[in-house]
Each structure stands twice: as structure tokens, then as C-alpha cells.
Write a protein that holds these residues in place. Sequence first.
Motif, PDB file in Angstrom:
ATOM      1  N   GLU A  15       2.660  28.258  54.357  1.00  0.00           N
ATOM      2  CA  GLU A  15       3.832  27.636  54.984  1.00  0.00           C
ATOM      3  C   GLU A  15       4.938  28.665  55.218  1.00  0.00           C
ATOM      4  N   LEU A  16       5.149  29.540  54.243  1.00  0.00           N
ATOM      5  CA  LEU A  16       6.177  30.578  54.389  1.00  0.00           C
ATOM      6  C   LEU A  16       5.790  31.590  55.462  1.00  0.00           C
ATOM      7  N   LEU A  17       4.526  31.966  55.485  1.00  0.00           N
ATOM      8  CA  LEU A  17       4.047  32.939  56.471  1.00  0.00           C
ATOM      9  C   LEU A  17       4.220  32.421  57.897  1.00  0.00           C
ATOM     10  N   ILE A  18       4.000  31.142  58.085  1.00  0.00           N
ATOM     11  CA  ILE A  18       4.155  30.538  59.411  1.00  0.00           C
ATOM     12  C   ILE A  18       5.613  30.644  59.867  1.00  0.00           C
ATOM     13  N   LYS A  19       6.539  30.464  58.940  1.00  0.00           N
ATOM     14  CA  LYS A  19       7.967  30.482  59.278  1.00  0.00           C
ATOM     15  C   LYS A  19       8.524  31.898  59.406  1.00  0.00           C
ATOM     16  N   ASP A  20       7.871  32.859  58.754  1.00  0.00           N
ATOM     17  CA  ASP A  20       8.407  34.213  58.680  1.00  0.00           C
ATOM     18  C   ASP A  20       8.014  35.034  59.906  1.00  0.00           C
ATOM     19  N   ALA A  21       9.009  35.497  60.636  1.00  0.00           N
ATOM     20  CA  ALA A  21       8.770  36.268  61.865  1.00  0.00           C
ATOM     21  C   ALA A  21       8.180  37.643  61.585  1.00  0.00           C
ATOM     22  N   SER A  22       8.145  38.072  60.329  1.00  0.00           N
ATOM     23  CA  SER A  22       7.532  39.356  59.979  1.00  0.00           C
ATOM     24  C   SER A  22       6.029  39.330  60.226  1.00  0.00           C
ATOM     25  N   PHE A  23       5.468  38.113  60.344  1.00  0.00           N
ATOM     26  CA  PHE A  23       4.027  37.956  60.541  1.00  0.00           C
ATOM     27  C   PHE A  23       3.761  37.207  61.846  1.00  0.00           C
ATOM     28  N   SER A  24       2.972  37.819  62.709  1.00  0.00           N
ATOM     29  CA  SER A  24       2.668  37.202  64.000  1.00  0.00           C
ATOM     30  C   SER A  24       1.368  36.405  63.966  1.00  0.00           C
ATOM     31  N   LYS A  25       0.522  36.687  62.975  1.00  0.00           N
ATOM     32  CA  LYS A  25      -0.741  35.966  62.845  1.00  0.00           C
ATOM     33  C   LYS A  25      -1.041  35.745  61.368  1.00  0.00           C
ATOM     34  N   VAL A  26      -1.582  34.558  61.085  1.00  0.00           N
ATOM     35  CA  VAL A  26      -1.982  34.198  59.722  1.00  0.00           C
ATOM     36  C   VAL A  26      -3.435  33.750  59.766  1.00  0.00           C
ATOM     37  N   LYS A  27      -4.302  34.562  59.194  1.00  0.00           N
ATOM     38  CA  LYS A  27      -5.743  34.272  59.226  1.00  0.00           C
ATOM     39  C   LYS A  27      -6.159  33.663  57.891  1.00  0.00           C
ATOM     40  N   LEU A  28      -6.637  32.432  57.963  1.00  0.00           N
ATOM     41  CA  LEU A  28      -7.034  31.702  56.762  1.00  0.00           C
ATOM     42  C   LEU A  28      -8.555  31.735  56.623  1.00  0.00           C
ATOM     43  N   PHE A  29      -9.016  32.375  55.572  1.00  0.00           N
ATOM     44  CA  PHE A  29     -10.453  32.423  55.298  1.00  0.00           C
ATOM     45  C   PHE A  29     -10.754  31.325  54.283  1.00  0.00           C
ATOM     46  N   THR A  30     -11.496  30.325  54.715  1.00  0.00           N
ATOM     47  CA  THR A  30     -11.652  29.120  53.910  1.00  0.00           C
ATOM     48  C   THR A  30     -13.013  28.474  54.121  1.00  0.00           C
ATOM     49  N   ARG A  31     -13.497  27.788  53.100  1.00  0.00           N
ATOM     50  CA  ARG A  31     -14.808  27.131  53.232  1.00  0.00           C
ATOM     51  C   ARG A  31     -14.708  25.764  53.896  1.00  0.00           C
ATOM     52  N   ARG A  32     -13.480  25.255  53.995  1.00  0.00           N
ATOM     53  CA  ARG A  32     -13.301  23.976  54.692  1.00  0.00           C
ATOM     54  C   ARG A  32     -11.999  24.022  55.487  1.00  0.00           C
ATOM     55  N   PRO A  33     -11.904  23.220  56.552  1.00  0.00           N
ATOM     56  CA  PRO A  33     -10.697  23.231  57.376  1.00  0.00           C
ATOM     57  C   PRO A  33      -9.453  22.894  56.561  1.00  0.00           C
ATOM     58  N   THR A  34      -8.346  23.515  56.934  1.00  0.00           N
ATOM     59  CA  THR A  34      -7.078  23.235  56.279  1.00  0.00           C
ATOM     60  C   THR A  34      -6.286  22.240  57.132  1.00  0.00           C
ATOM     61  N   GLU A  35      -5.098  21.914  56.676  1.00  0.00           N
ATOM     62  CA  GLU A  35      -4.238  21.002  57.425  1.00  0.00           C
ATOM     63  C   GLU A  35      -3.200  21.757  58.252  1.00  0.00           C
ATOM     64  N   PHE A  36      -3.336  23.073  58.298  1.00  0.00           N
ATOM     65  CA  PHE A  36      -2.350  23.870  59.037  1.00  0.00           C
ATOM     66  C   PHE A  36      -2.705  23.935  60.520  1.00  0.00           C
ATOM     67  N   SER A  37      -1.744  23.520  61.330  1.00  0.00           N
ATOM     68  CA  SER A  37      -1.934  23.563  62.779  1.00  0.00           C
ATOM     69  C   SER A  37      -0.713  24.249  63.389  1.00  0.00           C
ATOM     70  N   HIS A  38      -0.906  25.510  63.773  1.00  0.00           N
ATOM     71  CA  HIS A  38       0.197  26.292  64.313  1.00  0.00           C
ATOM     72  C   HIS A  38      -0.384  27.412  65.155  1.00  0.00           C
ATOM     73  N   GLU A  39       0.365  27.845  66.156  1.00  0.00           N
ATOM     74  CA  GLU A  39      -0.133  28.884  67.062  1.00  0.00           C
ATOM     75  C   GLU A  39      -0.397  30.206  66.342  1.00  0.00           C
ATOM     76  N   LYS A  40       0.278  30.441  65.217  1.00  0.00           N
ATOM     77  CA  LYS A  40       0.076  31.679  64.461  1.00  0.00           C
ATOM     78  C   LYS A  40      -1.188  31.640  63.594  1.00  0.00           C
ATOM     79  N   VAL A  41      -1.681  30.440  63.332  1.00  0.00           N
ATOM     80  CA  VAL A  41      -2.771  30.277  62.368  1.00  0.00           C
ATOM     81  C   VAL A  41      -4.143  30.355  63.030  1.00  0.00           C
TER      82      VAL A  41
END
Length: 225
Positions: free
Chosen positions: A20-46
Motif C-alpha cells: 500500500e505504501l509503495l503504491i502511494k510513494d512516487a519513489s517507485f514507478s512499479k511494484v512487482k508482486l511475486f505471489t502464489r495467489r492473486p492479491t487484492e491490489f489493483s493499480h497501474e503500478k502493480v
Amino acid sequence: MSKTAIVLGATGLTGGLLTELLIKDASFSKVKLFTRRPTEFSHEKVEEIICDLLDMNTFKDDFIGDVVFCCIGTTKAQTPDKEKYHAIDFGIPVNTAKLAKEKGITNYLVISSMGTSTNSPFFYVRTKGEMERDVLKVGIENTYILKPAFINGRPNEERKGEKIIKSMMSVLDVILIGPLKKWRSTQATEIAKAILQLALKPVDHSEIENIEIKELSKLYTIDSK
């Protein structure tokens, strides 16, 4: 220049708060989530990479970024089988640290816990200690191991045992003073902020104890530009 963050364990409490913080923080343009199941995060950066973290062949080609945040962890109650526990709590951090080194990633941050020791007679404590030792051996330039005490801030559906400990810690946190202050419970939000602060402003030591986690969390401010 904005960075690409790799998050392992985004479906967990701390990993979710960090995302959640990474999505809001402009220091990061992309957030790559490595996960065994889908998350609830829906954002253009994710970007979600559905994979098996116990099998690097399912994700190694996508493991490209600037910072790795390893928030993976299990418990004796969740994973009573010692072999599987070791594969998760030792294998995933150590193997992904090696992969990060191979990919030229210079920042690796992992959440462990207080009181770990490679010499402990207790399997679970020893496993954490061995993980810390071997992650450091990989030799990534900016490697940080966060060692919080009991993590507070879990949702209401927490297990009975955790509810009991949480109730105890609400009392103990008041009386743990002086040298015992380091054992006060740690809020998951504090860990998420501290780990981000370290990624953005490195320090000159690798092991981040509980009190320092709390201090670093107060320094973190979101870059919302």
C-alpha cells in the motif's frame, strides 16, 4: 529516478501494508508482486507474477527490479512440517537473495525476528538465524535484516494463541522499560515504514533491531510528487 520494487509476501499483513505504501510513494514507478495467489491490489503500478516461490524456475525470468522486499514467513502453527517450514523461512529468502545478486539487484531487505541464533537448540529460532547468516553471505551491497519483536496489528480473525499473546503484550509493553524496552511489541505498520525508509536511505549496518525499527518508521515520509 523512480525504482521498481519486488515484493515477496504481499498477501501477508506486513507485505500488504508495505505494498500500500509503495503504491502511494512516487519513489517507485512499479511494484512487482511475486505471489502464489492473486492479491487484492489493483493499480497501474502493480504487476502480479503468479508463481511458486519454492520453485525459482516459475519466476526467475521476471525477477528484475531495484529493490527486493522479502516479507515471507510462516509459523509453527501454520506449517508444522519442519521440512516445509525450512523451505519457506530459510529457502525462499536465501534463494531469492542469490537470484537478486545474479540479476544485479543491489538492495535486499528481509523481515526476520528478535532472538534468532544459529546455535539455538530450538529448530524454529535456529532456522531464522541460519537464514540471516546465509542471506548476508550472498553479499548484496545493501542487505538489511529487520528483527522485530511480537508483531501487533493483526486483523480480528487472528488465531486464538495470537489473541492471548496480544492481550499479554498490551500489558507488558507498559512495564517493559530500560534494557527490556527492546522486547516491546512492534506494529506491522512500523515495520512497513521502516523497511521502506531503509530502501530509500541506506544505513551502515545490516541488522536492524526492534528499537531501531520503531525509530526508522518515524523518519519515513511518502514521496507523493
